[in-house]
Every structure is written in structure tokens, then in C-alpha cells.
Write a protein that holds these residues in place. Structure first.
Motif, PDB file in Angstrom:
ATOM      1  N   SER A 186       9.139  27.256 -29.584  1.00  0.00           N
ATOM      2  CA  SER A 186       9.282  27.808 -28.239  1.00  0.00           C
ATOM      3  C   SER A 186       7.953  28.108 -27.559  1.00  0.00           C
ATOM      4  O   SER A 186       7.920  28.381 -26.368  1.00  0.00           O
ATOM      5  CB  SER A 186      10.149  29.062 -28.281  1.00  0.00           C
ATOM      6  OG  SER A 186       9.680  29.918 -29.293  1.00  0.00           O
ATOM      7  N   ALA A 187       6.850  28.040 -28.323  1.00  0.00           N
ATOM      8  CA  ALA A 187       5.554  28.276 -27.692  1.00  0.00           C
ATOM      9  C   ALA A 187       5.116  27.072 -26.860  1.00  0.00           C
ATOM     10  O   ALA A 187       4.253  27.198 -26.004  1.00  0.00           O
ATOM     11  CB  ALA A 187       4.508  28.555 -28.766  1.00  0.00           C
ATOM     12  N   ARG A 188       5.703  25.912 -27.123  1.00  0.00           N
ATOM     13  CA  ARG A 188       5.260  24.683 -26.459  1.00  0.00           C
ATOM     14  C   ARG A 188       6.249  24.323 -25.366  1.00  0.00           C
ATOM     15  O   ARG A 188       7.274  23.677 -25.614  1.00  0.00           O
ATOM     16  CB  ARG A 188       5.146  23.539 -27.470  1.00  0.00           C
ATOM     17  CG  ARG A 188       4.576  23.965 -28.799  1.00  0.00           C
ATOM     18  CD  ARG A 188       3.138  24.429 -28.727  1.00  0.00           C
ATOM     19  NE  ARG A 188       2.775  25.191 -29.930  1.00  0.00           N
ATOM     20  CZ  ARG A 188       1.552  25.615 -30.203  1.00  0.00           C
ATOM     21  NH1 ARG A 188       0.567  25.389 -29.368  1.00  0.00           N
ATOM     22  NH2 ARG A 188       1.304  26.309 -31.297  1.00  0.00           N
TER      23      ARG A 188
ATOM     24  N   LEU B 173      -2.360  30.278 -26.010  1.00  0.00           N
ATOM     25  CA  LEU B 173      -1.105  31.034 -26.013  1.00  0.00           C
ATOM     26  C   LEU B 173      -1.324  32.516 -25.759  1.00  0.00           C
ATOM     27  O   LEU B 173      -0.379  33.241 -25.464  1.00  0.00           O
ATOM     28  CB  LEU B 173      -0.389  30.854 -27.351  1.00  0.00           C
ATOM     29  CG  LEU B 173       0.050  29.435 -27.685  1.00  0.00           C
ATOM     30  CD1 LEU B 173       0.592  29.354 -29.097  1.00  0.00           C
ATOM     31  CD2 LEU B 173       1.089  28.948 -26.701  1.00  0.00           C
ATOM     32  N   SER B 174      -2.549  32.974 -25.944  1.00  0.00           N
ATOM     33  CA  SER B 174      -2.770  34.425 -25.779  1.00  0.00           C
ATOM     34  C   SER B 174      -4.180  34.697 -25.279  1.00  0.00           C
ATOM     35  O   SER B 174      -5.015  33.796 -25.290  1.00  0.00           O
ATOM     36  CB  SER B 174      -2.558  35.127 -27.106  1.00  0.00           C
ATOM     37  OG  SER B 174      -3.431  34.590 -28.073  1.00  0.00           O
TER      38      SER B 174
ATOM     39  N   GLN C 180      -6.695  28.758 -31.991  1.00  0.00           N
ATOM     40  CA  GLN C 180      -6.258  27.598 -32.757  1.00  0.00           C
ATOM     41  C   GLN C 180      -6.162  26.361 -31.878  1.00  0.00           C
ATOM     42  O   GLN C 180      -5.681  26.443 -30.751  1.00  0.00           O
ATOM     43  CB  GLN C 180      -4.897  27.904 -33.373  1.00  0.00           C
ATOM     44  CG  GLN C 180      -4.461  26.926 -34.423  1.00  0.00           C
ATOM     45  CD  GLN C 180      -5.351  26.969 -35.668  1.00  0.00           C
ATOM     46  OE1 GLN C 180      -5.443  27.978 -36.340  1.00  0.00           O
ATOM     47  NE2 GLN C 180      -6.019  25.867 -35.948  1.00  0.00           N
TER      48      GLN C 180
ATOM     49  N   CYS D 153       5.553  30.564 -32.308  1.00  0.00           N
ATOM     50  CA  CYS D 153       5.125  31.874 -31.782  1.00  0.00           C
ATOM     51  C   CYS D 153       4.486  31.719 -30.404  1.00  0.00           C
ATOM     52  O   CYS D 153       3.432  31.093 -30.282  1.00  0.00           O
ATOM     53  CB  CYS D 153       4.136  32.528 -32.744  1.00  0.00           C
ATOM     54  SG  CYS D 153       3.459  34.060 -32.060  1.00  0.00           S
ATOM     55  N   PRO D 154       5.088  32.283 -29.365  1.00  0.00           N
ATOM     56  CA  PRO D 154       4.535  32.119 -28.018  1.00  0.00           C
ATOM     57  C   PRO D 154       3.253  32.912 -27.798  1.00  0.00           C
ATOM     58  O   PRO D 154       2.626  32.790 -26.759  1.00  0.00           O
ATOM     59  CB  PRO D 154       5.643  32.674 -27.108  1.00  0.00           C
ATOM     60  CG  PRO D 154       6.817  32.916 -27.976  1.00  0.00           C
ATOM     61  CD  PRO D 154       6.313  33.073 -29.370  1.00  0.00           C
ATOM     62  N   TYR D 155       2.904  33.749 -28.773  1.00  0.00           N
ATOM     63  CA  TYR D 155       1.751  34.636 -28.613  1.00  0.00           C
ATOM     64  C   TYR D 155       0.552  34.195 -29.452  1.00  0.00           C
ATOM     65  O   TYR D 155      -0.463  34.892 -29.498  1.00  0.00           O
ATOM     66  CB  TYR D 155       2.155  36.075 -28.970  1.00  0.00           C
ATOM     67  CG  TYR D 155       3.419  36.482 -28.259  1.00  0.00           C
ATOM     68  CD1 TYR D 155       3.396  36.754 -26.890  1.00  0.00           C
ATOM     69  CD2 TYR D 155       4.636  36.548 -28.920  1.00  0.00           C
ATOM     70  CE1 TYR D 155       4.558  37.084 -26.209  1.00  0.00           C
ATOM     71  CE2 TYR D 155       5.807  36.886 -28.250  1.00  0.00           C
ATOM     72  CZ  TYR D 155       5.756  37.148 -26.899  1.00  0.00           C
ATOM     73  OH  TYR D 155       6.903  37.467 -26.219  1.00  0.00           O
ATOM     74  N   GLY D 156       0.669  33.075 -30.139  1.00  0.00           N
ATOM     75  CA  GLY D 156      -0.431  32.577 -30.960  1.00  0.00           C
ATOM     76  C   GLY D 156      -0.880  33.589 -31.994  1.00  0.00           C
ATOM     77  O   GLY D 156      -2.067  33.683 -32.312  1.00  0.00           O
TER      78      GLY D 156
END
Lengths: 251, 316
Positions: free
Chosen positions: B175-177, B315-316, B20, A99-102
Motif C-alpha cells: 500500500s505504500a506504492r 515515503l517519510s 531506502q 509500510c506507507p511511512y517507510g
């Protein structure tokens, strides 16, 4: 039908009512959030302002979490919601990595992945998500984005050109939109996140994934020993580690 | 943790929840490292069996499946203990989701381990005819089907390719990394398998011919060289994504994992390269074993860093 969300950041006043309503409605445990409101201070004194950004799952049309989930615990509902079946989840945390949005967390009580479901259980009963109902300024707008006459569709049309999504370069096609935001508020790399520098606490990172009292051995013994009631010191215990974080590279 | 800084924006988070930290930690590093050994010895054994006579490597036929079996079980054990619901691992087989490389990888690795187990039984039964006594039916069955070993071997080598590279696809799906979103990850997995496989076999090659050991030293040297070159190009070249640049810039600046990364690079790549190069000519077994041990240690450290650093980015 495709359900979507829009937050008008110019209306949001950071009351965190949505955050609390979500916690209560979904019984989200301590140290976990499905929805959070982030405060970002912008500018240099005396030209300063504070922005408030509610962050939740984006229910992407091309959801990386759904794709990587090895057991289809994360799945699409017919209305476009990316739902999660915690009874199927194996706790591999692949979705948290994708998840790219954490937006996904490991529930410390069930030790399975969890996230915002747009309150799918309420929608099934014809109700709006808890965060929408509680918002005092109607900054949260929810509805069918495929219906041209829905409130959210009209709002999007009225603000054409000013509607944004987070990280469009990821090609996830979020169904969660923002109006009134900017790079400073929506891009996590465009604002500083300093350790020990916030209004009410000095914690910026979680040290544990899931239940910190649930060791590797406990994961295997839990079905036989019964899951002991979660100790609610999860949140407070994190403060012990703040100094360690600073030494490891935080500021 | 990686702190992002675009100072010109003059934007600072003043209230937020704790975000996190590292989700996939050292357990996953052991997982990847052990898998590299388990698949690498298969590649190297196939290469050696093609190049040399069996007599010049008397124990290879049974020791290779023993090493692969142990390494793959370590890999599977650490996969299991990393799950927050380990008993639900069975869901991967009962409710498979085929778009997930975790699912595909688990199925392939299970099949691979099954074939390695067959080789192990045959190899050990052939090498130790008295094992299990005269009445052991399993030993007798394995010995009677000795020819199956050579028939399975080509399939095993073919299967080792996706088994060793599927982790790169998992990283691509993560894909988050952004740091892992590079085609080079697939090649890194292959080089890691060649490194780990040659290093593991070097440690058991004391009774082998000079030529066979020379080949192992050659593969180890080549593998550490190209793997090092690829890490360096990823480390220093500019990425297109700002997230990957922010991650690496933090390590460049001496942040967390900088020491571990360079220790791993020195121990696992730079020193083994020169040791391997020198032993290709001299056949110094002690130096070659030292190179092998250092390569295994260094590979673990570098994999550990590469796994953890992109997870430090908010990430956010």
C-alpha cells in the motif's frame, strides 16, 4: 490497553537524543534507523524557521505490514504494539513495500526486517521506551490511549483539533500522533529533498537493502560458512554512490 | 530518485538519514516475467487444443508443460534468491499467514507447478516412448496414466488464473506504492500472460498448421494492443493520489527509466502489434518469431520500470 505515542513538534528542539537512545537501546546497526529526526527548513529568508520531526513506526491499528507478512513475523501484541519476530522473518521485504511511512528496514546484521517496537521489551518490564525517557523537553508522550486518565489521552483531549496523524488517507489508523505539525512537515511530498544538500552529509538514499556485503550467494552459504562479522563501512561506502544518484535523476 | 517539489511550500529537508532506495529490483521483474510465460502457455495451449486438432500441433502436448515447467522454476528460483533468508522460505508452509497474498500465491504456485510436472511427465513419456529405456518405471507409470493429462488440464487452466494474477494482489497490498493501487493491475497481469504465453508458443510453432499459428498471432496482437492501451491510460490519465502522479510526472519529465519505458513500449508492444497484424494474413514465420521475441523483451523492460518507479518516492 492500547499503547500510543504522541510527539509535540512545538516542543521538539531537534537534539536527536531520542534517535541516539533508540540506537543504543536496540543496538540498531549503522545505516539503519528505527527512529530518526528530520530537519526541515521552512520559508524564505529572512522569514525562515527550522522544524524537527521525529519519525518512527506508527503501530497502525490496520497495519499493512502485518497484513502482507507471509509468515506472521510481524504481529500484534495485546497492548496494540506491532511487534516483529526476526527469527521467523524470511526477508522478503514485503513489509517494506507495504509500510506507507517507510518505517521498516532490512537489518544489515541479521538480514531480516526490523523496526520500532515502542521498546516492547522495556514496556514488558514496566519501563517507558528509551526515546521517551531521554527526551529533555518531554516532547515524546507515551501511554495507554484507551485510558481516559493517561497523560497521552489527556494531552490529546487538550489539543483536540490540532492532533494529526501521517497519511490519514491510507486508512491505517496509526496510534502515533503529532501536535504542532503541518502539511509541510508531515507530508513527504510537501517538502523538497535535494541530493547533496544537507547540513552534515550529502547522502539522501541508501544503495543497498540489508547488508551490502551479503551477496545472493552469501545468503545461501551463510548457514554453512558462518556469518562473518559485519564490516562497518556500510555507512561510509554510501558516499561513493552520490554522483551516480545525481546522474540517475537526483538533483 | 523522484524529487518531490511543491515549491510554494518553501520547505526543504536540511538534515535526514539516507532513505531506502529500490527494494524490489530486477530479480522480482524476472520473477513476474517468468510467471507470465509459465501461466500464459497453459492458457494458450488450452485455447489451441479447444480450437484445433492435436495433429495440427504435434509437439504441443509435451512442449507446453516443458516451457511451463522451466518458466515456473525460474520464477520460483528468483523468488527464492530475492529472499534475504532463503532457507526460511519453508516458513511460508509451516507458519502460513493467510491474509498475505505472498502466502496464498506461494501455495497456489506450488500446487500449479506440481500439476505442470505431472503433465510434463505424461506428455514427454507419450511423445518419446523410448525415453528412459524399457525398464523405466516412471515412464511406464506416466504412459499408463496418459488420460490423466486431459483430466488435469481444466484444473490447470482454472488455477493459472489466480497464479498469474496474485502478484497484482501483492502489489495492491504494497500500500505504500500508490502507482500499483489500481484495479487495472489484475488485467495487466492477465494480458502479460497472454502476451508471454503466445510469444513463447510462437517460438516452437514451426511445425504447426497455419491456422494454429494464425490464432497465436491473433492472440499476441490483441494482447499487446490492450496491454499497451492500459499502460498508456495509466501513464497519461490523472490519478487520484499525489504519490502516483509524482511518480509518473518524474518519468514524463525524462527522469530515470524514461528511456527504458519507451524502449520497452516500442519493442514489446508497438512493433509486435504491427508485425502480428501483418502475419495474421501472411503467415510469415520469421516475422512472427521476431514479434514474439520483441514482445518478450519489451514486456520485461516495461514490467521492470513499472516495478521500480514507485519505489523511488520518499515515503517519510
Amino acid at each position: 490497553m492500547k499503547l500510543g505515542f504522541l510527539v509535540d513538534l512545538s516542543l521538539c528542539m531537534g537534539c536527536k537524543g531520542c534517535e541516539i537512545a533508540c540506537k543504543v537501546e536496540n543496538e540498531v546497526p549503522l545505516s539503519s534507523w528505527r527512529l530518526r529526526v528530520k530537519y526541515i527548513d521552512l520559508g524564505v529568508f529572512p522569514e525562515t524557521k527550522r522544524s524537527f520531526t521525529p519519525l518512527r513506526c506508527n503501530h497502525c491499528e490496520s497495519a499493512p505490514c502485518e497484513r502482507i507478512c507471509p509468515v506472521s513475523a510481524l504481529h500484534y501484541l495485546e497492548n496494540g504494539i506491532v511487534n516483529i519476530d526476526s527469527s521467523r522473518c524470511i526477508g522478503c521485504a514485503g513489509c517494506m513495500m507495504a509500510c506507507p511511512y517507510g518505517a521498516i528496514y532490512m537489518d544489515p546484521e541479521t538480514n531480516t526486517a526490523d523496526k520500532c517496537t515502542y521498546c516492547a521489551h522495556r514496556i514488558e518490564s514496566g519501563m517507558m521506551p528509551a526515546c521517551v525517557v531521554v527526551c529533555p523537553v518531554e516532547a515524546n508522550i507515551f501511554g495507554d490511549i484507551e485510558d481516559d486518565n493517561s497523560h497521552i489521552s489527556r494531552y490529546i483531549m487538550e489539543h483536540k483539533g490540532a492532533v494529526q496523524v501521517r497519511k490519514p488517507e491510507k486508512h491505517t489508523s496509526p496510534t502515533h500522533f503529532y501536535v504542532g505539525g503541518g502539511n509541510q512537515t508531515l507530508n513527504p511530498l510537501a517538502h523538497q529533498r535535494l541530493e547533496g544538500f544537507s547540513l552534515f552529509n550529502d547522502i539522501t538514499h541508501l544503495e543497498h537493502v540489508g547488508d551490502k556485503h551479503h551477496s545472493i550467494l552469501d545468503r545461501f552459504l551463510a548457514p554453512f560458512a558462518g556469518h562473518a562479522k559485519l564490516n562497518n563501512d556500510n555507512f561510509t561506502a554510501m558516499q561513493e554512490n552520490v554522483e551516480t544518484h545525481s546522474k540517475e535523476g537526483g538533483h | 530518485m523522484v524529487e518531490n517539489t511543491i515549491h510554494a511550500t518553501q520547505a526543504i529537508v536540511t538534515l535526514d538519514v539516507p532513505i531506502q532506495g529500490i527494494v524490489w529490483g530486477s530479480i522480482i521483474t524476472v520473477n513476474m516475467w517468468a510467471k507470465s510465460i509459465g501461466t500464459g502457455v497453459v492458457f494458450l495451449a488450452a485455447y489451441l487444443l479447444y480450437r484445433h486438432k492435436k495433429e495440427s500441433m504435434p509437439n504441443l502436448r509435451w512442449i507446453m508443460p516443458v516451457i511451463a515447467f522451466i518458466a515456473l522454476n525460474v520464477f520460483l528460483l528468483f523468488t527464492l534468491i530475492d529472499l534475504h533468508q532463503p532457507y526460511r522460505m519453508i516458513h511460508i508452509f509451516t507458519h502460513p499467514h493467510w491474509t498475505s497474498s505472498i502466502t496464498v500465491g506461494a501455495w497456489l504456485a506450488s500446487l500449479f507447478l506440481g500439476l505442470v510436472t505431472v503433465l510434463l511427465l505424461i506428455g514427454v513419456a507419450d511423445a518419446f516412448p523410448t525415453l528412459g529405456g524399457k525398464n523405466c518405471k516412471l515412464s511406464a507409470l506416466a504412459r499408463n496414466n496418459s488420460a490423466v493429462y486431459e483430466k488435469i488440464m481444466p484444473f490447470l487452466v482454472f488455477l493459472a488464473i489466480p497464479v498469474t494474477t496474485y502478484t497484482a494482489i501483492i502489489m495492491a497490498q504494497s500500500s505504500a506504492r500508490e502507482l500499483w493501487q489500481a484495479p487495472t493491475e489484475v488485467m495487466q497481469m492477465l494480458w502479460a500472460a497472454f502476451m508471454a504465453g503466445s510469444a513463447a508458443l510462437i517460438l516452437v510453432s514451426g511445425s504447426w498448421s497455419k491456422e494454429a499459428r494464425k490464432d497465436l498471432a491473433f492472440v499476441l496482437t490483441i494482447a499487446v494492443f490492450f496491454s499497451f492501451a492500459m499502460y498508456m491510460s495509466e501513464y497519461f490519465f490523472s490519478f487520484k493520489s499525489s504519490e502516483a502522479e509524482a511518480t509518473l510526472a518524474f518519468v514524463h519529465a525524462g527522469g530515470a527509466y524514461n528511456v527504458e519505458f519507451w524502449t520497452g513500449m516500442t519493442l514489446g508492444f508497438i512493433i509486435p502489434f504491427f508485425l502480428g497484424l501483418s502475419t495474421i494474413k501472411s503467415d510469415n514465420i520469421t516475422l512472427l518469431r521476431l514479434a514474439a521475441i520483441l514482445a518478450l523483451v519489451g514486456l520485461f523492460l516495461v514490467k521492470d520500470v513499472w516495478l521500480k518507479i514507485p519505489q523511488m518516492l520518499p515515503l517519510s
